[in-house]
Design a protein around this motif. Structure first.
Motif, mmCIF file in Angstrom:
data_model
loop_
_atom_site.group_PDB
_atom_site.id
_atom_site.type_symbol
_atom_site.label_atom_id
_atom_site.label_comp_id
_atom_site.label_asym_id
_atom_site.label_seq_id
_atom_site.Cartn_x
_atom_site.Cartn_y
_atom_site.Cartn_z
ATOM 1 N N ILE A 1 12.986 -7.295 8.407
ATOM 2 C CA ILE A 1 12.614 -5.952 7.952
ATOM 3 C C ILE A 1 11.549 -5.437 8.907
ATOM 4 C CG2 ILE A 1 11.571 -4.592 6.108
ATOM 5 C CD1 ILE A 1 12.740 -6.609 4.114
ATOM 6 N N ALA A 2 11.907 -4.393 9.654
ATOM 7 C CA ALA A 2 11.000 -3.867 10.668
ATOM 8 C C ALA A 2 10.063 -2.812 10.108
ATOM 9 C CB ALA A 2 11.800 -3.286 11.840
ATOM 10 N N SER A 3 10.589 -2.029 9.155
ATOM 11 C CA SER A 3 9.750 -0.966 8.588
ATOM 12 C C SER A 3 10.220 -0.636 7.186
ATOM 13 C CB SER A 3 9.782 0.291 9.464
ATOM 14 O OG SER A 3 11.077 0.847 9.496
ATOM 15 N N VAL A 4 9.297 -0.138 6.378
ATOM 16 C CA VAL A 4 9.569 0.277 5.009
ATOM 17 C C VAL A 4 8.971 1.671 4.827
ATOM 18 C CG1 VAL A 4 9.225 -0.205 2.563
ATOM 19 C CG2 VAL A 4 9.525 -2.105 4.174
ATOM 20 N N THR A 5 9.795 2.604 4.382
ATOM 21 C CA THR A 5 9.334 3.977 4.165
ATOM 22 C C THR A 5 8.905 4.145 2.715
ATOM 23 O OG1 THR A 5 10.870 4.776 5.841
ATOM 24 C CG2 THR A 5 9.943 6.411 4.330
ATOM 25 N N LEU A 6 7.726 4.709 2.522
ATOM 26 C CA LEU A 6 7.162 4.946 1.201
ATOM 27 C C LEU A 6 7.058 6.438 0.941
ATOM 28 C CD1 LEU A 6 4.194 2.387 1.267
ATOM 29 C CD2 LEU A 6 6.500 2.010 0.389
ATOM 30 N N ASP B 1 3.650 8.513 1.386
ATOM 31 C CA ASP B 1 4.533 9.317 2.231
ATOM 32 C C ASP B 1 4.373 8.925 3.697
ATOM 33 O OD1 ASP B 1 6.463 11.190 2.791
ATOM 34 O OD2 ASP B 1 5.052 12.862 2.933
ATOM 35 N N ASP B 2 4.629 7.643 3.963
ATOM 36 C CA ASP B 2 4.403 7.118 5.303
ATOM 37 C C ASP B 2 5.303 5.908 5.503
ATOM 38 O OD1 ASP B 2 3.315 6.846 7.814
ATOM 39 O OD2 ASP B 2 1.236 6.804 7.124
ATOM 40 N N THR B 3 5.247 5.345 6.689
ATOM 41 C CA THR B 3 6.024 4.154 7.023
ATOM 42 C C THR B 3 5.096 2.974 7.229
ATOM 43 O OG1 THR B 3 7.766 5.461 8.062
ATOM 44 C CG2 THR B 3 7.645 3.146 8.661
ATOM 45 N N ILE B 4 5.494 1.834 6.683
ATOM 46 C CA ILE B 4 4.724 0.602 6.839
ATOM 47 C C ILE B 4 5.546 -0.382 7.655
ATOM 48 C CG2 ILE B 4 3.876 -1.426 5.602
ATOM 49 C CD1 ILE B 4 2.619 0.232 3.618
ATOM 50 N N GLU B 5 4.887 -1.038 8.601
ATOM 51 C CA GLU B 5 5.518 -2.103 9.374
ATOM 52 C C GLU B 5 4.927 -3.436 8.923
ATOM 53 O OE1 GLU B 5 4.823 -1.026 13.438
ATOM 54 O OE2 GLU B 5 6.471 0.422 13.468
#
Length: 409
Positions: free
Chosen positions: A180-185, A190-194
């Motif tokens: 899992i490279a990134s997770v969008t919230l 309202d951002d992306t977590i790596e």
């Protein structure tokens, strides 16, 4: 802007908050997210029973021992997140005495402390108990205030450096090269977590979260109704000593008791029918143990959805008679940095958290042991502090809304 974190924990119930606390205390950089405020799922919509293990003694001895051990640990570390009440399993005139004998034998073999009393003695100890009670068995059950328990774990995690986002639903995951490279919230973040690693502790929604990463986790969610009615003076949790059925538990609060529950499969843990028959049947069945609840004023009614794991339920025959937990390492499914923790009970949340945190630390190369068995939760002895945490994390659930103040300190 993209944010980085060592571990992203998805799900802000007891297990997710417990994982965040366990990892943060070990020095791991953690981010915990939920979509609707902490305790919004099964934890905050349960009947709030602190299991002694007696309920599962015959059907799931291993799970019963987990309950007994965690019951003892929580009494040491959770303070005002619990109420010391004891529990009483009652056999009514119409109940099969063989079930009582089997439970007594199983409890004795497992070392669950019990005391068997006749009906007269039980009625003397519990005013209002039904005349039909022929005998009863005392066990070390108790009551959990899940809103406080979850919020205390989250606050402890935060004080050890974790970031807590109660309103940040996961909307998308990107998997690249088996990770899992990134997770969008969404929501407040309202951002992306790596993340370096992702823990799925989403309860009944664990299957939907896993699907975002292309993983299949089979859940069998079932709904159950809880009805809180006006009733003053009940000390112990009452359990009907028969095979699991509707309306076999009564949980004491201050000036109220919670009647539960049903078990009806649902396809969607968010959208499901709430049926009047469940309320009526639960009240009728509970009144067989404590007759006056039949006419008591209803204060509030809510449904919760159990996060049951489908393979275990299929093996055990349903109704959650085995409520062990399962740690699913998705490296075996082709996603190396992803684990789901499913099943279990509110009582065993800490053990579930420890199991998940152990795997994560192993994968991250973190050489730090779990310390949550002996370290008291933050604010555990101060009700006003705990209630301030509940307010901070939007963590109030219906289970304990009569016992937990939102006024803070």
């Amino acid at each position: 802007m993209t944010r980085q974190t060592d571990v992203l924990v998805i799900g802000g119930g007891a297990t997710g908050a417990g994982i965040a606390r366990d990892l943060a205390v070990r020095g791991v950089d953690v981010t915990l997210v939920d979509r609707d405020g902490l305790s919004a799922g099964a934890s905050g919509r349960s009947h709030g029973l602190l299991h002694s293990g007696a309920r599962y003694a015959e059907s799931d001895p291993e799970g019963a021992l987990e309950c007994l051990e965690e019951n003892r640990i929580l009494r040491d570390i959770a303070g005002e997140c619990l109420r010391e009440t004891r529990g009483l399993f009652v056999q009514l005139r119409e109940d099969d005495p063989a079930v009582f004998e089997a439970k007594r034998t199983a409890c004795e073999e497992l070392g669950i402390p019990i005391e068997v009393v006749d009906g007269k003695t039980a009625r003397a100890a519990v005013p209002g108990l039904a005349d039909a009670v022929e005998r009863a068995m005392w066990v070390p059950d108790g009551v959990v205030l899940p809103s406080r328990l979850v919020a205390a774990n989250a606050a402890d995690a935060r004080d050890h450096g974790a970031r807590i986002y109660p309103h940040a639903p996961v909307t998308e995951m990107t998997v690249e090269n088996g990770r899992i490279a990134s997770v969008t919230l969404g929501g407040d973040v309202d951002d992306t977590i790596e993340p370096t690693y992702v823990v799925n502790a989403a309860g009944a929604h664990a299957g939907a979260v896993a699907e975002l990463a292309g993983i299949s986790v089979e859940m069998r969610p079932t709904r159950g109704v809880m009805i809180s009615v006006e009733y003053d003076g009940l000390e112990p949790v009452l359990n009907r000593c028969r095979d699991p059925a509707d309306g076999d538990i009564i949980v004491p609060h201050d000036g109220e008791v919670v009647l539960g529950t049903t078990s009806v499969p649902v396809d969607d843990p968010d959208e499901y029918e709430r049926s009047d028959w469940e309320v009526e049947q639960t009240v009728t069945e509970c009144a067989a143990m404590l007759p006056s609840v039949a006419e008591a004023d209803h204060v509030r009614t809510w449904w919760g959805v159990r996060p049951l794991y489908e393979p275990e339920e299929a093996a055990q025959g349903g109704r959650g008679i085995s409520r062990g937990f399962h740690r699913l390492d998705h490296a075996t499914d082709g996603v190396e940095n992803f684990v789901s923790i499913v099943g279990g009970k509110l009582t065993t949340y800490r053990a579930m958290a420890e199991a998940a945190a152990d795997l994560v630390c192993d994968r991250l190369g973190v050489d730090a042991a779990c310390s949550t068995t002996e370290t008291q939760l933050l604010g555990a002895t101060r009700p006003s502090k705990l209630d301030a945490f509940v307010d901070e994390f939007d963590g109030q659930g219906p289970t304990d809304s009569d016992l937990v103040s939102r006024r803070g300190m």
